[in-house]
Design a protein around this motif. Structure first.
Motif, PDB file in Angstrom:
ATOM      1  N   UNK B  92       0.831  -1.207   0.000  1.00 61.58           N
ATOM      2  CA  UNK B  92       0.000   0.000   0.000  1.00 61.58           C
ATOM      3  C   UNK B  92       0.861   1.251   0.000  1.00 61.58           C
ATOM      4  N   UNK B  93       2.045   1.150   0.570  1.00 57.18           N
ATOM      5  CA  UNK B  93       2.907   2.329   0.605  1.00 57.18           C
ATOM      6  C   UNK B  93       3.558   2.603  -0.743  1.00 57.18           C
ATOM      7  N   UNK B  94       4.030   1.560  -1.394  1.00 57.50           N
ATOM      8  CA  UNK B  94       4.698   1.791  -2.674  1.00 57.50           C
ATOM      9  C   UNK B  94       3.676   2.135  -3.751  1.00 57.50           C
ATOM     10  N   UNK B  96       1.086   3.928  -3.262  1.00 56.29           N
ATOM     11  CA  UNK B  96       0.751   5.341  -3.048  1.00 56.29           C
ATOM     12  C   UNK B  96       1.781   6.273  -3.678  1.00 56.29           C
ATOM     13  N   UNK B  97       3.011   5.847  -3.801  1.00 54.24           N
ATOM     14  CA  UNK B  97       4.013   6.761  -4.346  1.00 54.24           C
ATOM     15  C   UNK B  97       4.390   6.484  -5.799  1.00 54.24           C
ATOM     16  N   UNK B  99       3.910   5.537 -10.022  1.00 57.32           N
ATOM     17  CA  UNK B  99       3.062   5.846 -11.169  1.00 57.32           C
ATOM     18  C   UNK B  99       2.267   4.595 -11.512  1.00 57.32           C
ATOM     19  N   UNK B 142      13.751   2.765  -4.647  1.00 52.81           N
ATOM     20  CA  UNK B 142      12.673   2.753  -3.650  1.00 52.81           C
ATOM     21  C   UNK B 142      12.251   1.317  -3.319  1.00 52.81           C
ATOM     22  N   UNK B 146      12.340  -0.381   0.508  1.00 51.26           N
ATOM     23  CA  UNK B 146      11.270  -1.090   1.221  1.00 51.26           C
ATOM     24  C   UNK B 146      11.706  -2.495   1.634  1.00 51.26           C
ATOM     25  N   UNK B 262       7.100   7.913 -11.340  1.00 50.88           N
ATOM     26  CA  UNK B 262       6.477   8.370 -10.109  1.00 50.88           C
ATOM     27  C   UNK B 262       6.639   9.879  -9.911  1.00 50.88           C
TER      28      UNK B 262
END
Lengths: 637, 637
Positions: B92-94, B96-97, B99, B142, B146, B262
């Motif tokens: 869910x975090x990746x 959100x950031x 494309x 990124x 994570x 992104x």
């Protein structure tokens, strides 16, 4: 999420560049500051996160504790709060770790064995019927962690000053920093000695026994009921089948409000300890945890709890109080306020409607941008008068709702004629506990309803309720409202009339005016600031996104900004049919097909609804709300 | 997300308690270790994150760089990779950031002005047609961040040893740590001097010029094509209307693959530099960025790029190579492997199908649990032979697909008869680039297809494809597959026959057997471990969740574990009608209404499909895959 705007960012994009007072922010509490926030609860931490977006403002937040909150306190999260978390950038993370309320069940005495309880009703939770956000349960400590991160990662780099206690304050008539505040190190701190600091504004977020409230002489009006409750967060094994469902249990032996918590094992129970004798003098608060557990078992009969760990517990008597005014200006006094109260400092009530933390956060959201605007020179100080005017009625509604709900919850079975009554009340009033009933009245920041019919689904004074649209630049279906970050900016949503992009239309004429020196952008954006620093101006076309030629969209919707002068592609949307989307915002929100401008405040509340042709009214609205920067420029020159 | 299981957790629940070798893990690289991972790219970091879930295993990961990756390299993320991120806790975090690719557009010469390009087709991206996960673009740096967080927050507390370079290795015939590895500080390091360390297993995740591959004498078979490409990550202003849409541009002046990145501003362009002369000797790699930008403008004509910042650029010739075997055991040699190759170390190809990082991560996911199992004593060392056997065919398929795609992409307009051909190929093959075409053949960890018809929608050897169900304990609709975290455990999904919970049924009989000493749980769970340490056993009922009385569900689906002996409520699901859900997993996955057991491996691949009555076959399957812990116990006693 937008970033790389000032050049390529390799690391965590949620960390913004430090700016203004966030660069080399002093670790020690300075002698003078613009805003002093007293207390790091939900209202205080939201304020800190919001003011971190105004890095020219010196904001400090003092907290008596030596560090972050570890345990206990509030845990109910309304959909409106999740919407707010989305604006602050952490909704998806907190949703992933929280308990999601899908159902609320009701239990009552078994008619055949009245000493036993049986399930009498299941009700679907209201959240997803009311918005796209869920109704969550997660500990206040985690909510504060996320706001602390937002405050620290914002340009203002705000971190709390822990271990500092508020002693008292005096508001002087003059001087740049008219509020004199006495503080001292907390008892647990190694430091010692009272000191005096000065602030332009002070916000009391210091809870039900607020020292700030006492210092400005405000009265907390109301009292305690004669009914006590135990509350415990426990890890148990049990044969109660609804351990993981929110339940209202109404047994002969008393009542329980049962709330599952995050993580899959923990639940919170509010356990009825019965009426308190007149001469009890709060002795009920000494009730031991063993007695609370015994009561819980008695109420749950025939089910039993085997408590393996008590994470937290407390006993309280239900109180309902509202402070007579939420700032330091007495009726009739002719000055802008300097001191504000938020959250439990100005409204206290039972915990059982799960409202407290939520209403407190909205207090902070209401006040934050106003302080930011006034201290950045965007708005006159009179804007701050709207805080108490807008939030006090909300607190009163909350108290009224909570009195009704908590007395319904405390009834004996023989007082209940219709077993479905509690469930019916719960569902019938769902918009209130979701946090969406708040409606601010007309003021300099909310217009009257003259043109409301052009956008019936965006009621003036209520929060801008999002709908999915398609972003033209990349064909992604996104929620229009989710682009409204808590960055302190005003949103102008220009819903287009029927002609296509680039054709003569009311939207084209409006865009041309918006690009002219007469527009609010030209009047209210400070000299030298980016064109989108104060106003975020978006267009929503009626066509499908394939039929919007972005090359022909007016440039006001494709502004260039930042050190690289890059174009922002993400302000142009389409509402027409799309394979990935079923709703059309024009239909869903009853928008005029002749176009309409909807203005949303930085706290997401609808401020104005106007025809595209009503440019004079739009100008007049912002002239009433904001400072004309051209006047400042001419004074400065 | 489940936590509080070992007692109340106040802070970030994504940080697990340290355990085993994660407690006081030495900061310095030790002399001996169980697993040495060489290289901290996508395969290496996923391996580290996976092995952090096996804290009894000493895992170290060395990396030549002095710290995290900052720039460049891969950015395409398949839905299967997002599914994998979900298992590691950060999807869910990746999302959100990143494309999100919603569309892919195709551009070709304007028939009327062949020197200009026009849009020839729009195709919806395949992702959401194939799974619930999107197709993303986000920088490899990124992704690595994570995974690094997952590795560090897992019980093993694994962090990379930066600034350490692999020199060479020798595999000895005997000893507890048979792989002798020579390492030295990187050139940039202050330290100096080669040293020798020893490991039980070494994994080469060290890229296309892999030193580990060279050290074990594996051959990288294939070659470079005579076609060069420039690649650049750039911030621009442009009138090209599809700057934010993935595009294949096929112009007279050459080809571009255009990939938005992104953050809303950045895009990556792969720009055709044309055929390379036979005697070029890689001189094309010196092509300056100005020339790449000039070519891009030429291809985009009549549109232009005004490049404001170049974040990264490179030039490469397309190569297609696969290593002859992915471990150090030669054909005919009778021993378990000690050294493995993953990612670019064993398969290299063009970047343009956006596959490389994804396939590399799946290499790591395939190998990680196997190493964890063998080193924890759960499985025999022969399990490790399945790594090369399973992954080499996948790499070969990738190379074949990429050759086809990259040559289609490099064609001249006059070579194209059907302008829709590229679009048709793109959509027709969508399951492959999504990462869902991988199907492992029968082995000791994938059964034959004798009972496949009982669960036609869960093909053996393919990854377990999730469907929404309702969690009985709380009525939440959740994705059944999303509960399968990358925790190294086997999942047994017991899909029930028709009778209700507690009634005599095939499921009840199966559950009784599962609770008996004959069951795989009893045979393969180490003495003293929690009952759910190796097997996560779930039940899915055909009824609606309201009609599943959780009090009557067999206890094997409600296990108690951990120091507090708490019940896990989240293993019982219902598939019947639910107001919040439209699909029934029994219909969606063509499951037998007489019930069926589906076994999923720790890397989420379907290992077995069996009738509820086939307990002997289930026993036999696990007897072939795992060590019988009772034998160990008797040896030990």
């Amino acid at each position: 999420m937008q970033f790389h705007h000032h050049g390529y960012v390799s690391g965590e994009p949620r960390i913004q560049d430090a700016a203004g007072t966030g660069i080399d922010r002093p670790a020690e509490l300075p002698d003078e500051m613009d805003v002093l926030i007293v207390g790091s609860g939900p209202a205080g931490m939201l304020l800190a996160a919001q003011l971190s977006q105004f890095p020219d403002v010196v904001t400090r937040i003092i907290e008596r504790r030596d560090g972050r909150l570890v345990l206990g306190q509030a845990d109910g999260i309304q959909p409106r709060s999740v919407e707010t978390f989305q604006a602050f950038g952490f909704a998806e993370r907190i949703v992933a770790e929280a308990y999601n309320i899908a159902w609320m069940n009701f239990w009552g005495p078994d008619p055949e064995n009245p000493g036993d309880i049986i399930r009498t009703a299941r009700t679907e939770d209201y959240a997803f019927k009311i918005s796209e956000f869920p109704h969550l349960i997660v500990n206040q400590a985690r909510v504060l962690d996320y706001f602390a991160e937002a405050a620290e990662h914002g340009p203002g780099r705000i971190v709390p000053d822990y271990g500092v206690e508020f002693v008292g304050l005096t508001v002087h008539d003059e001087g740049e920093y008219p509020v004199e505040v006495r503080v001292r190190p907390s008892a647990s701190s190694a430091a010692a000695g009272e000191r005096t600091i000065r602030a332009k504004y002070v916000v009391g977020c210091d809870g039900a026994r607020s020292g700030v409230r006492a210092a400005i002489g405000r009265k907390h009006v109301g009292g305690f009921s004669a009914h006590a409750w135990g509350v415990m967060d426990v890890l148990v094994n049990t044969d109660f089948p609804d351990w993981r469902v929110k339940c209202a249990i109404n047994a002969k032996a008393g009542n329980i409000l049962h709330i599952p918590r995050e993580g899959g094992y923990l639940s919170r129970m509010y356990i009825d300890l019965g009426a308190v004798a007149d001469d009890d003098d709060h002795r009920v608060r000494q009730t031991p945890i063993e007695e609370i557990i015994r009561r819980a078992n008695e109420i749950l009969h025939p089910y039993t709890l085997d408590v393996r760990q008590v994470a937290w517990h407390s006993v309280y008597e239900v109180g309902h109080r509202v402070t007579d005014k939420f700032d330091d200006v007495d009726p009739g006094e002719e000055r802008a306020p300097r001191v504000f109260l938020t959250g439990d400092a100005c409204h206290t009530h039972s915990a059982k409607a799960g409202q407290g933390m939520n209403v407190s956060m909205q207090d902070g959201f209401n006040l934050g941008w106003k302080l930011g605007h006034v201290l950045s020179g965007l708005a006159p100080a009179s804007l701050l008068e709207t805080y108490s005017a807008e939030r006090q009625p909300v607190a009163q509604q909350l108290i009224d709702f909570d009195k009704q709900w908590s007395s319904l919850m405390a009834r004996k079975p023989e007082e209940i004629s219709d077993p479905q009554e509690l469930a019916t009340f719960y569902l019938g009033t769902a918009e209130f506990p979701s946090g969406f009933m708040t409606q601010y009245g007309p003021s300099e920041i909310v217009t009257d309803a003259a043109h409301q019919a052009l956008a019936a689904g965006f009621p003036l004074g209520k929060r801008f309720k999002s709908v999915e649209v398609t972003r033209v630049c990349d064909g992604n279906v996104i929620h229009l409202g989710h682009h409204a970050k808590a960055d302190g900016r005003w949103r102008l949503y220009a819903f287009a009339d029927a002609p296509a992009a680039g054709e003569p239309s009311a939207l084209s004429a409006w865009a041309e005016w918006m690009a002219s020196p007469a527009s609010p952008v030209a009047r209210h954006t400070p000299a030298g600031a980016d064109v989108d620093a104060v106003f975020d101006v978006k267009a929503i076309y009626q066509q499908s996104f394939q039929d919007v030629d972005i090359s022909r969209v007016p440039r006001v919707f494709l502004p260039t900004s930042g050190p690289l002068g890059l174009t922002d592609w993400e302000k142009v949307y389409a509402a027409g049919p799309d394979a990935w989307r079923t709703v059309d915002i024009f239909e869903e929100r009853e928008l005029s097909r002749d176009g309409v401008v909807v203005v949303a405040r930085p706290d997401q509340y609808v401020a104005a609804v106007l025809p595209l042709t009503a440019t004079d009214e739009l100008s007049a609205f912002f002239a009433g709300a904001l400072v004309d920067q051209r006047d400042l420029a001419s004074i400065g020159s």
